[in-house]
Design an enzyme around this catalytic site. Structure first.
Site, PDB file in Angstrom:
ATOM      1  CB  SER A  46      14.175 129.695 -82.277  1.00  0.00           C
ATOM      2  OG  SER A  46      15.408 129.064 -82.526  1.00  0.00           O
ATOM      3  CE  LYS A  68      17.807 129.853 -79.208  1.00  0.00           C
ATOM      4  NZ  LYS A  68      16.486 129.672 -79.750  1.00  0.00           N
TER       5      LYS A  68
END
Length: 185
Positions: free
Chosen positions: A47, A89
C-alpha cells in the site's frame, strides 16, 4: 614490612569506581531513552509503494508527536481503527479540513493536492467529508492497492503510534523515509 598507603591511592580507586558506575548509569539511561522513543515496524503489503515496500523494516519515532501533531505529508504508523493491527499510511487531511477523493485528484478544502509520491489512480473514490476533531484522513501511496481512510474512515489521534523515519532492512534498501511539505495557503 608494612606497605604505606597514600591518601591519593585511596581517592584514585574511589574515583575509578565512581567513574565506572557513572558510565554504566549513563549507558542504561541512553538505552532507556532509545527504547522509549524509537521502535521497529515491519511493513506488510504494497500500500505504500513506491515509498516503502513489502518486507521492509523501518524505525519509527514514537516520540514524534508527544509535543506536536501529525502534519499533512507525514508517513505515520498506527493501529487500525477497527482491527487493531499495525498500519503505515500518509497523512492527507487534518482535523477540521474537508477532503474529497476523485479518480484523478485529492481535494483539501476544494483545492487539488499535489502528490508526487502517489502511484495509480484513486480507487475507491471518497465523497466530500469533514475530518473530525482529533482525527486524520490517511491514504497509502499505492492508491489502487491500499485499504485506508477511504475504506474504514478516519484514524484517531490516539491510534497514531509514531512517525516513520528510516528503512533499515534489507540493508540494500537503507533510506530515510521522505515526508512531504505542502503549502496550501
Amino acid at each position: 614490612m608494612m606497605r604505606r598507603i597514600h591518601i591519593r591511592d585511596v581517592f584514585a580507586k574511589k574515583i575509578n569506581r565512581l567513574g565506572f558506575l557513572i558510565s554504566i548509569l549513563a549507558a542504561v539511561l541512553f538505552l532507556l531513552a532509545i527504547f522509549t522513543t524509537l521502535s521497529s515496524f515491519s511493513v506488510e503489503g504494497s500500500s505504500m509503494e513506491p515509498t516503502i515496500h513489502d518486507g521492509q523494516s523501518i524505525i519509527r519515532i514514537k516520540a514524534a508527536y508527544w509535543f506536536g501533531d501529525p502534519q499533512r505529508g507525514d508517513v505515520i504508523t498506527g493501529n487500525h481503527p477497527d482491527e487493531g493491527y499495525g498500519l503505515i499510511k500518509r497523512v492527507i487531511a487534518l482535523p477540521g479540513e474537508w477532503v474529497q477523493v476523485t479518480r484523478d485528484h485529492v481535494y483539501i478544502n476544494g483545492e487539488p493536492l499535489e502528490e508526487p509520491y502517489s502511484q495509480g489512480r484513486n480507487n475507491p473514490i471518497y465523497t466530500r467529508t469533514e475530518v473530525p476533531e482529533n482525527s486524520y484522513f490517511v491514504m497509502g501511496d499505492n492508491r489502487n492497492h491500499s485499504t485506508d481512510s477511504r475504506s474504514w474512515g478516519m484514524i484517531s489521534r490516539e491510534d497514531i503510534t509514531g512517525k516513520a523515519w528510516l528503512v533499515y532492512w534489507p540493508l540494500g534498501d537503507w533510506q530515510l523515509i521522505p515526508g512531504y511539505s505542502y503549502n496550501l495557503d
